[in-house]
Every structure is written in structure tokens, then in C-alpha cells.
Write a protein that holds these residues in place. Structure first.
Motif, PDB file in Angstrom:
ATOM      1  N   ALA A 253       0.828  -1.214   0.000  1.00 46.32           N
ATOM      2  CA  ALA A 253       0.000   0.000   0.000  1.00 46.32           C
ATOM      3  C   ALA A 253       0.859   1.260   0.000  1.00 46.32           C
ATOM      4  O   ALA A 253       0.611   2.201  -0.769  1.00 46.32           O
ATOM      5  CB  ALA A 253      -0.944  -0.011   1.198  1.00 46.32           C
ATOM      6  N   LEU A 254       1.870   1.297   0.863  1.00 43.53           N
ATOM      7  CA  LEU A 254       2.699   2.498   0.949  1.00 43.53           C
ATOM      8  C   LEU A 254       3.619   2.641  -0.263  1.00 43.53           C
ATOM      9  O   LEU A 254       3.946   3.759  -0.669  1.00 43.53           O
ATOM     10  CB  LEU A 254       3.516   2.462   2.245  1.00 43.53           C
ATOM     11  CG  LEU A 254       2.676   2.533   3.538  1.00 43.53           C
ATOM     12  CD1 LEU A 254       3.567   2.403   4.773  1.00 43.53           C
ATOM     13  CD2 LEU A 254       1.880   3.829   3.597  1.00 43.53           C
ATOM     14  N   ALA A 255       4.026   1.505  -0.846  1.00 46.31           N
ATOM     15  CA  ALA A 255       4.849   1.569  -2.056  1.00 46.31           C
ATOM     16  C   ALA A 255       4.037   2.113  -3.231  1.00 46.31           C
ATOM     17  O   ALA A 255       4.549   2.892  -4.043  1.00 46.31           O
ATOM     18  CB  ALA A 255       5.399   0.190  -2.393  1.00 46.31           C
ATOM     19  N   LEU A 256       2.773   1.721  -3.320  1.00 50.42           N
ATOM     20  CA  LEU A 256       1.909   2.230  -4.377  1.00 50.42           C
ATOM     21  C   LEU A 256       1.531   3.690  -4.147  1.00 50.42           C
ATOM     22  O   LEU A 256       1.279   4.438  -5.094  1.00 50.42           O
ATOM     23  CB  LEU A 256       0.638   1.381  -4.476  1.00 50.42           C
ATOM     24  CG  LEU A 256       0.806  -0.042  -5.009  1.00 50.42           C
ATOM     25  CD1 LEU A 256      -0.511  -0.800  -4.912  1.00 50.42           C
ATOM     26  CD2 LEU A 256       1.304  -0.033  -6.455  1.00 50.42           C
ATOM     27  N   PHE A 257       1.514   4.100  -2.877  1.00 51.82           N
ATOM     28  CA  PHE A 257       1.098   5.462  -2.530  1.00 51.82           C
ATOM     29  C   PHE A 257       2.021   6.507  -3.156  1.00 51.82           C
ATOM     30  O   PHE A 257       1.549   7.555  -3.626  1.00 51.82           O
ATOM     31  CB  PHE A 257       1.080   5.603  -1.006  1.00 51.82           C
ATOM     32  CG  PHE A 257       0.793   6.986  -0.510  1.00 51.82           C
ATOM     33  CD1 PHE A 257      -0.488   7.509  -0.575  1.00 51.82           C
ATOM     34  CD2 PHE A 257       1.799   7.786   0.015  1.00 51.82           C
ATOM     35  CE1 PHE A 257      -0.767   8.784  -0.123  1.00 51.82           C
ATOM     36  CE2 PHE A 257       1.539   9.064   0.469  1.00 51.82           C
ATOM     37  CZ  PHE A 257       0.244   9.563   0.402  1.00 51.82           C
ATOM     38  N   VAL A 258       3.321   6.212  -3.189  1.00 52.27           N
ATOM     39  CA  VAL A 258       4.294   7.201  -3.694  1.00 52.27           C
ATOM     40  C   VAL A 258       4.065   7.532  -5.167  1.00 52.27           C
ATOM     41  O   VAL A 258       3.904   8.711  -5.523  1.00 52.27           O
ATOM     42  CB  VAL A 258       5.733   6.718  -3.433  1.00 52.27           C
ATOM     43  CG1 VAL A 258       6.738   7.670  -4.076  1.00 52.27           C
ATOM     44  CG2 VAL A 258       6.001   6.614  -1.932  1.00 52.27           C
ATOM     45  N   PRO A 259       4.026   6.553  -6.090  1.00 47.95           N
ATOM     46  CA  PRO A 259       3.787   6.920  -7.496  1.00 47.95           C
ATOM     47  C   PRO A 259       2.397   7.496  -7.740  1.00 47.95           C
ATOM     48  O   PRO A 259       2.228   8.345  -8.621  1.00 47.95           O
ATOM     49  CB  PRO A 259       3.970   5.586  -8.248  1.00 47.95           C
ATOM     50  CG  PRO A 259       3.812   4.523  -7.218  1.00 47.95           C
ATOM     51  CD  PRO A 259       4.314   5.113  -5.945  1.00 47.95           C
ATOM     52  N   VAL A 260       1.408   7.056  -6.962  1.00 41.32           N
ATOM     53  CA  VAL A 260       0.060   7.624  -7.110  1.00 41.32           C
ATOM     54  C   VAL A 260       0.074   9.107  -6.781  1.00 41.32           C
ATOM     55  O   VAL A 260      -0.529   9.933  -7.486  1.00 41.32           O
ATOM     56  CB  VAL A 260      -0.946   6.867  -6.209  1.00 41.32           C
ATOM     57  CG1 VAL A 260      -2.250   7.656  -6.075  1.00 41.32           C
ATOM     58  CG2 VAL A 260      -1.231   5.483  -6.780  1.00 41.32           C
ATOM     59  N   GLU A 261       0.781   9.476  -5.702  1.00 46.33           N
ATOM     60  CA  GLU A 261       0.849  10.884  -5.306  1.00 46.33           C
ATOM     61  C   GLU A 261       1.619  11.711  -6.331  1.00 46.33           C
ATOM     62  O   GLU A 261       1.298  12.885  -6.557  1.00 46.33           O
ATOM     63  CB  GLU A 261       1.494  11.013  -3.918  1.00 46.33           C
ATOM     64  CG  GLU A 261       0.657  10.448  -2.799  1.00 46.33           C
ATOM     65  CD  GLU A 261      -0.728  11.071  -2.754  1.00 46.33           C
ATOM     66  OE1 GLU A 261      -0.886  12.166  -2.198  1.00 46.33           O
ATOM     67  OE2 GLU A 261      -1.671  10.448  -3.293  1.00 46.33           O
ATOM     68  N   ARG A 262       2.628  11.119  -6.934  1.00 43.19           N
ATOM     69  CA  ARG A 262       3.415  11.856  -7.932  1.00 43.19           C
ATOM     70  C   ARG A 262       2.606  12.163  -9.182  1.00 43.19           C
ATOM     71  O   ARG A 262       2.832  13.180  -9.852  1.00 43.19           O
ATOM     72  CB  ARG A 262       4.667  11.052  -8.288  1.00 43.19           C
ATOM     73  CG  ARG A 262       5.741  11.081  -7.200  1.00 43.19           C
ATOM     74  CD  ARG A 262       6.916  10.208  -7.566  1.00 43.19           C
ATOM     75  NE  ARG A 262       7.987  10.315  -6.569  1.00 43.19           N
ATOM     76  CZ  ARG A 262       9.029   9.511  -6.501  1.00 43.19           C
ATOM     77  NH1 ARG A 262       9.152   8.523  -7.396  1.00 43.19           N
ATOM     78  NH2 ARG A 262       9.951   9.676  -5.586  1.00 43.19           N
ATOM     79  N   ARG A 263       1.655  11.292  -9.513  1.00 41.72           N
ATOM     80  CA  ARG A 263       0.866  11.486 -10.730  1.00 41.72           C
ATOM     81  C   ARG A 263      -0.449  12.204 -10.483  1.00 41.72           C
ATOM     82  O   ARG A 263      -1.071  12.685 -11.427  1.00 41.72           O
ATOM     83  CB  ARG A 263       0.579  10.128 -11.381  1.00 41.72           C
ATOM     84  CG  ARG A 263       1.804   9.455 -11.978  1.00 41.72           C
ATOM     85  CD  ARG A 263       1.402   8.340 -12.928  1.00 41.72           C
ATOM     86  NE  ARG A 263       0.619   7.320 -12.235  1.00 41.72           N
ATOM     87  CZ  ARG A 263       1.156   6.218 -11.699  1.00 41.72           C
ATOM     88  NH1 ARG A 263       2.457   6.016 -11.768  1.00 41.72           N
ATOM     89  NH2 ARG A 263       0.385   5.332 -11.107  1.00 41.72           N
ATOM     90  N   ALA A 264      -0.892  12.279  -9.222  1.00 44.74           N
ATOM     91  CA  ALA A 264      -2.192  12.876  -8.922  1.00 44.74           C
ATOM     92  C   ALA A 264      -2.180  14.373  -9.222  1.00 44.74           C
ATOM     93  O   ALA A 264      -1.207  15.077  -8.930  1.00 44.74           O
ATOM     94  CB  ALA A 264      -2.560  12.645  -7.455  1.00 44.74           C
ATOM     95  N   ALA A 265      -3.278  14.853  -9.837  1.00 43.75           N
ATOM     96  CA  ALA A 265      -3.388  16.280 -10.141  1.00 43.75           C
ATOM     97  C   ALA A 265      -3.405  17.101  -8.861  1.00 43.75           C
ATOM     98  O   ALA A 265      -2.796  18.172  -8.775  1.00 43.75           O
ATOM     99  CB  ALA A 265      -4.654  16.530 -10.959  1.00 43.75           C
ATOM    100  N   GLU A 266      -4.104  16.618  -7.836  1.00 41.48           N
ATOM    101  CA  GLU A 266      -4.173  17.307  -6.547  1.00 41.48           C
ATOM    102  C   GLU A 266      -3.978  16.264  -5.450  1.00 41.48           C
ATOM    103  O   GLU A 266      -4.946  15.786  -4.856  1.00 41.48           O
ATOM    104  CB  GLU A 266      -5.524  18.025  -6.403  1.00 41.48           C
ATOM    105  CG  GLU A 266      -5.733  19.098  -7.463  1.00 41.48           C
ATOM    106  CD  GLU A 266      -7.061  19.826  -7.299  1.00 41.48           C
ATOM    107  OE1 GLU A 266      -7.198  20.560  -6.315  1.00 41.48           O
ATOM    108  OE2 GLU A 266      -7.935  19.637  -8.147  1.00 41.48           O
TER     109      GLU A 266
END
Length: 525
Positions: A253-266
Motif C-alpha cells: 500500500a505504501l509503495a503504491l502510494f508514492v507513485p500515485v501521489e506523484r501522478r495525482a493532479a491534486e
């Protein structure tokens, strides 16, 4: 940065809404302290000494996972309505907690499980109370002037901590423990009325998207880690499938959180803020502060009421030295920061004092008198006073004005998650030490029955035990609580070491007009 003087009338605007903000913060702080004092009586009715830490963990976990969401949606949609919604949710959770184990909900058999679940709902609301109150002050006041206002709010938090044990003790001794939760309702209604009428904040006409995927991944990861610290070595072995599965879930979960946050518009938690050295360091300080402070002081009322034989009301009075010291120091630090613009020294001093306090508290045993405990916790209060507001102030000063909600929520988040981990870890330490000590002193059968809370537990029940059993239980309980403070020392000593690397960056004296150029024209709520 181009700085401007505060807008005329800003001080009046702040003073008009400050009472409502203070009441909202007092709600969250009062509740934890009231419940801490009432816990022995709650255990007496609902049973389960082994579940003591979960009543606190559920609340702190709810606060932790919701804090980044509250801060972000406050930034996106305007803080007023979001803030009012968090108050309403907190009050709903309070009503449900007061009903836990009642005849309406099936009686005391499932009461502890209900209370833990409802405390999580309370915690979800509390996350919005803490982060948005601080962010609203940030919206209205430039950083250089925030010290005095946040000092006032820290003093209110200290007053709430003083009032909480007193109110909790009175309720526990003279009323039903359920009023420890129902007492939140009148305070909540007054705060709602004041803020609904008086609070005027910008509300932007823009399109927004909430980073729900990031929020879900962060919540899953944090919850899994908290469950590991709670269950590991206690309910399940460290190499059991349950613990290893939770560890794998947390990592994924935390490993996926990093790239998700980098790509999220907000993004729910913009990772770019961690490029700022001060922000990262003060986040670590906040985490350790929550870990050592909230994780350890959770056990003080249990020690005072059970080992030292204090009534619930008197155990509340015995916490006065800690809260009084924190309140006085918070006011002094707030004024000093506003006057000088200097802040680095305060978290260093606070960390040293807090580590000293944890060492003193770890020396307590079954023969420690109440006055000596009072001196020890007064030292802890001094350390808290230097740390509580400076962590938020440094975090806010490390980011641009448009990221104020993120900074406020991140600061609260790391302190909350530290508290959540601390309560879970120290709860596991307490339970393991208690079981081992009782088994050694009283034998496996009796020791296991007392440790697991198979029967109803309360301080009054101690008087009915045979003298040798009672002495063995009290010695085991005292040494188990002392072991918690020994562990807390390890985390407290890191606070001044990390704080020493914070850079003294001048506090902004006004708002940067350039920061508003990309922001849509606001309307007033």
C-alpha cells in the motif's frame, strides 16, 4: 518573497472567531483526557483490561487516517463548511460512544467492541477539528504573528487537558461513565453556533478532484502498520501468517502510494513539501513527540487510580502539574517567538526535558508517593509546552501559503500517527510485561486470568483480593507501566537530536501577494 503587512482589522477578525476555534480544539483534547480518567470504570462495566490500549488506538487511528483528507479538502473547498462538518461528525461519534454496551445496543457483552468502533468514528471527526483549526489561524494570521495565537491555542489545549481529568474524575465518581462522552454535546453545539455565524473565510469557485486512491492507500498502509504494532507478539506471533500478511499489505500500500501521489493532479499529501529540510525534520519531531508523549501518558491514570489508590477525581487533580506547566510554557514560548522571530531552540529544549521526564517516570514503582509522581509529570508538562505549538509553526513556515492546509494536516498527521504507533506499541509492551510478571508472581492460571481481563476489572475490585494476590498484582502493574516509560525514553531522546538540525529561517511577517496570483478570486462564505 514579497511580504506585506497584515490587512487592517485582521486581529479583530481573529479574536471574533478564536473562541469558537478554541472550543473546537478543546472538544478533541477534553475527550481524550476525560476518557483516560474514566477508563478504569469503563473496564469495570464492559470488561477487558487487555483491550485498554485499543480504546485509545481506535481514536488516534481514526484521527490519523482522516487528517490528510480533512486538510486537503479544506484547501480545495474552503475550510468553514469542512470544519463544521468535522464538529458534527465528532458529536455523532460521542453519542454513539455513550451508548456503547447499553441495553439499546444489546447490553455489555459486546460493549467493548462497540466502544472501540465508535471511538474510531469520533477520531475521524477529531482529525478535522485539529488540522482545520490550525489552518484557519494560518489563513488569517501571517507566520510572524502566529506564535502568540498558537500559544493561546496551545494554552487552551493544556487547559482542556487540565479540565479533562477533573471533569472525567467527577463524572466517574458521581455520574455514569457515559457522560464522559455526552459532555461533548453542549460544547460542540456552542462551537457550531459561534463558527457558523462569525467565521468568514475565502471559498473558491474552481473545479477540484479529491485524490481518493491516495487517501485509501495511505489509510490501508497506516492501519496495517498500527495493527502490526498492536497484535505482534501479543495476539499473534511475529512470524505468524496474520502479522506477515499485514506487513506485506503495508509495504504494498505504501509503495503504491508514492507513485500515485506523484501522478495525482491534486495529491492528498504533496510529496514536494518534503523537499524542504525543515518540514521533513519537524515532521519527524512531531512523530516522535506523539510516539513518546501520547503513547506513554495513556497509562498514568491507571497507575494513579490502581497502584496509588487515587479516586478518579483525585487522579484528575494529580495531572494538574503537567497541564499547568505545559500551559504556562506554551504562553511564554508563543510570546517569545512573536517578539524575536526565533524558534529553533524551543524544540531542542523541549525534547531534552521530555526525555528527562520519561526517565523519571520510568523509576516509579508500587511505593512511589503521589507527590513524587506529580513532580515527574510536571517536568513532562514543561517539555510539552516547548514542543506542542512550535512543531506546527515551523511546519507552516516551511511551505507556501497555498499549501498551508497540507502543512497543518501533515504536522497533525505525523503527531497523530506517532501517538497511534506509540499507544499500540506501548500497549503491547504493557500487556506482555504484565502477563509475564503476573505469571511469575501468581502462577500461570491466576496470572493469565488477571492479565487478560477475563473478568470485569476496576480499582475497587483490588480491595476484595487476598492480600498476597493484591500485592502481586499491584507490583506487576506498576513494573509494567514503568517499562512503558523506559521504552518511551528511546524515542524521546531522538527529539532534541533531530531538532538540532533545523535551520533558523526567519518567520514571514505578512502574506505573499505573489502566492495568490494563481488562485481564483474568492467569495466570502
Amino acid at each position: 518573497m514579497t511580504e506585506t503587512a497584515p490587512a487592517p482589522g485582521r486581529r479583530r477578525e481573529v479574536m471574533v472567531v478564536l473562541p469558537g476555534l478554541m472550543l473546537a480544539i478543546a472538544l478533541a483534547m477534553l475527550d481524550n483526557m476525560i476518557v483516560g480518567t474514566a477508563m478504569p470504570r469503563i473496564l469495570g462495566e464492559l470488561g477487558g483490561l487487555a483491550h485498554l490500549s485499543w480504546v485509545v488506538t481506535a481514536y488516534v487511528l481514526g484521527t490519523t487516517v482522516s487528517t490528510p483528507i480533512w486538510g486537503k479538502i479544506g484547501d480545495l473547498y474552503g475550510r468553514k463548511n469542512i470544519f463544521l462538518a468535522s464538529i458534527v461528525l465528532f458529536m455523532i461519534g460521542s453519542v454513539l460512544c455513550g451508548m456503547a454496551g447499553s441495553a439499546m445496543l444489546g447490553g455489555p457483552a459486546d460493549g467493548m467492541a462497540q466502544l472501540i468502533a465508535f471511538r474510531a468514528i469520533q477520531g475521524l471527526g477529531a482529525g478535522g477539528l485539529l488540522v482545520n483549526a490550525m489552518a484557519i489561524i494560518g489563513d488569517l494570521v501571517p507566520p510572524r504573528e502566529r506564535g502568540q495565537y498558537q500559544g493561546l491555542m496551545a494554552a487552551v489545549m493544556s487547559l482542556a487537558m487540565i479540565a479533562g481529568p477533573l471533569v472525567g474524575g467527577f463524572i466517574t465518581d458521581h455520574l455514569d461513565w457515559r457522560w464522559a462522552f455526552y459532555v461533548n454535546l453542549p460544547i460542540g453545539f456552542v462551537a457550531l453556533a459561534l463558527l457558523a455565524v462569525k467565521l468568514k473565510l475565502p471559498k473558491y469557485r474552481t473545479e477540484h478532484r479529491i485524490d481518493w486512491l491516495g487517501a485509501v492507500l495511505l489509510s490501508i498502509g497506516i492501519t496495517a502498520v498500527v495493527l502490526i504494532t498492536t497484535w505482534g507478539g501479543n495476539d499473534y506471533g511475529w512470524t505468524s501468517p496474520q502479522i506477515l500478511g499485514l506487513a506485506a499489505l503495508a509495504v504494498v500500500a505504501l509503495a503504491l502510494f508514492v507513485p500515485v501521489e506523484r501522478r495525482a493532479a491534486e495529491p492528498i499529501m504533496p510529496l514536494n513539501v518534503f523537499r524542504n529540510r525543515n518540514f521533513t525534520l519537524i515532521s519527524l519531531v512531531g512523530f516522535l513527540l506523539g510516539f513518546a508523549m501520547f503513547g506513554a501518558i495513556n497509562f498514568l491514570p491507571l497507575f494513579q487510580q490502581t497502584v496509588q489508590g487515587a479516586s478518579a477525581t483525585n487522579s484528575g487533580l494529580l495531572l494538574l502539574p503537567m497541564m499547568g506547566a505545559a500551559m504556562v510554557v506554551s504562553l511564554f514560548v508563543g510570546q517569545a517567538i512573536t517578539r524575536t522571530g526565533k524558534y529553533k531552540i524551543y524544540p531542542v529544549i523541549g525534547g531534552v526535558i521530555m526525555a528527562l521526564a520519561m526517565w523519571l517516570l520510568s523509576m516509579m514503582d508500587v511505593n512511589t508517593p503521589s507527590w513524587q509522581t506529580g513532580v515527574f509529570i510536571a517536568v513532562l508538562g514543561l517539555g510539552m509546552g516547548f514542543l506542542m505549538q512550535t512543531t506546527m509553526l515551523i511546519a507552516q513556515n516551511s511551505v507556501e501559503q497555498r499549501d498551508l492546509g497540507v502543512a497543518s494536516s501533515a504536522s497533525t498527521f505525523f503527531r497523530s500517527i506517532g501517538g497511534s504507533f506509540g499507544v499500540s506499541l506501548f500497549g503491547a509492551v504493557f500487556n506482555n510485561h504484565l502477563t509475564s510478571s503476573l505469571t511469575d508472581k501468581l502462577g500461570p492460571a491466576l496470572g493469565d486470568r488477571l492479565a487478560t481481563g477475563g473478568g470485569q476489572f476496576n480499582p475497587a475490585a483490588m480491595e476484595r483480593l487476598p492480600p498476597n494476590v493484591r500485592l502481586g498484582f499491584l507490583e506487576s502493574l506498576a513494573s509494567s507501566i514503568s517499562s512503558v516509560f523506559w521504552w518511551a525514553i528511546l524515542f524521546a531522546v531522538l527529539v532534541p537530536l533531530i531538532a538540532a538540525f533545523i535551520q533558523e529561517i526567519p518567520l514571514r511577517g505578512g502574506f505573499d501577494k505573489n502566492e495568490e496570483t494563481e488562485t481564483p478570486v474568492p467569495i466570502l462564505e
